[in-house]
Design an enzyme around this catalytic site. Sequence first.
Site, PDB file in Angstrom:
ATOM      1  N   ARG A  64       0.854  -1.191   0.000  1.00 44.18           N
ATOM      2  CA  ARG A  64       0.000   0.000   0.000  1.00 44.18           C
ATOM      3  C   ARG A  64       0.886   1.236   0.000  1.00 44.18           C
ATOM      4  NH1 ARG A  64      -4.772  -1.119  -2.070  1.00 44.18           N
ATOM      5  NH2 ARG A  64      -6.071  -2.474  -0.779  1.00 44.18           N
ATOM      6  N   ALA A  76     -10.924  -6.630  -1.452  1.00 39.31           N
ATOM      7  CA  ALA A  76     -11.798  -5.472  -1.626  1.00 39.31           C
ATOM      8  C   ALA A  76     -11.469  -4.768  -2.925  1.00 39.31           C
ATOM      9  CB  ALA A  76     -11.627  -4.507  -0.448  1.00 39.31           C
ATOM     10  N   GLU A  93     -14.242  -9.259  -6.740  1.00 42.87           N
ATOM     11  CA  GLU A  93     -12.922  -8.925  -6.200  1.00 42.87           C
ATOM     12  C   GLU A  93     -12.299 -10.125  -5.482  1.00 42.87           C
ATOM     13  OE1 GLU A  93     -10.931  -6.253  -6.483  1.00 42.87           O
ATOM     14  OE2 GLU A  93     -12.355  -5.253  -7.808  1.00 42.87           O
ATOM     15  N   GLU A  97      -8.748 -11.587  -6.698  1.00 46.12           N
ATOM     16  CA  GLU A  97      -7.586 -11.468  -5.821  1.00 46.12           C
ATOM     17  C   GLU A  97      -7.146 -12.784  -5.191  1.00 46.12           C
ATOM     18  OE1 GLU A  97      -8.280  -8.334  -2.977  1.00 46.12           O
ATOM     19  OE2 GLU A  97      -8.503  -6.819  -4.553  1.00 46.12           O
ATOM     20  N   GLU A 120     -16.170   8.049   1.155  1.00 48.11           N
ATOM     21  CA  GLU A 120     -16.108   6.655   0.707  1.00 48.11           C
ATOM     22  C   GLU A 120     -17.031   5.764   1.541  1.00 48.11           C
ATOM     23  OE1 GLU A 120     -12.925   3.129  -0.328  1.00 48.11           O
ATOM     24  OE2 GLU A 120     -12.477   4.445   1.362  1.00 48.11           O
ATOM     25  N   GLU A 139      -3.337  -5.652 -13.842  1.00 44.28           N
ATOM     26  CA  GLU A 139      -1.948  -5.532 -14.284  1.00 44.28           C
ATOM     27  C   GLU A 139      -1.034  -4.940 -13.208  1.00 44.28           C
ATOM     28  OE1 GLU A 139       0.270  -2.911 -17.598  1.00 44.28           O
ATOM     29  OE2 GLU A 139      -1.374  -4.168 -18.361  1.00 44.28           O
ATOM     30  N   GLU A 141      -1.415  -5.104  -9.939  1.00 44.67           N
ATOM     31  CA  GLU A 141      -1.548  -5.746  -8.636  1.00 44.67           C
ATOM     32  C   GLU A 141      -0.518  -6.848  -8.437  1.00 44.67           C
ATOM     33  OE1 GLU A 141      -6.108  -5.542  -7.153  1.00 44.67           O
ATOM     34  OE2 GLU A 141      -5.744  -6.903  -8.826  1.00 44.67           O
TER      35      GLU A 141
END
Length: 188
Positions: A64, A76, A93, A97, A120, A139, A141
Amino acid sequence: MVEHVKRLKRELVYKGAILDIYKDTMELPDGNKAEWDFVSHRMGAAAILPVMKDGRIVMVRQYRNALERETLEIPAGCRDSKTEDTAYCAAREMEEETGYRSTNVKHLLSLRTTVAFCDEAVDIFVATDLEVGTRHLDEAESIDVEIYTLEELCDMIYEGKIQDGKTIAAIMAYAAAKKGGMGKHLDL
């Protein structure tokens, strides 16, 4: 009773792929003016707590940029559009993932991530009856899949090893539901 604050002006400062950043000019109850930052998350997001048949939970570890380190989180992502169903988004997701899919997805809770400056919204779900699907990362990730017991995850929260808000909320709500304290709609 809270006195009212009034927005006098909203100026777009930055337009990004999923975020818009504004400078708001506000009138405070005492008549003074102040400038506040506001971040608009245009699409909203969904997250999911994937629970295996043996009760262990599938997690993702990824870098992150905001923290300049890897974090351990539940899967997520952003909705593809404002109208995309959040349960569908969460399940999509999860498969992208982790490589797991499920047709048994139930709403756990909804939250607002940072109400002081951002709008959000994240809907969080629980997925059970997991099946192996096809993992297909975006791409940009790079994600590792890790599996833990609920107890291990709770310990990591209290040890400060898990700090992501949506992940903490999901794990703690799920733990409470398992104990019968809430979430009767989950049929745990």
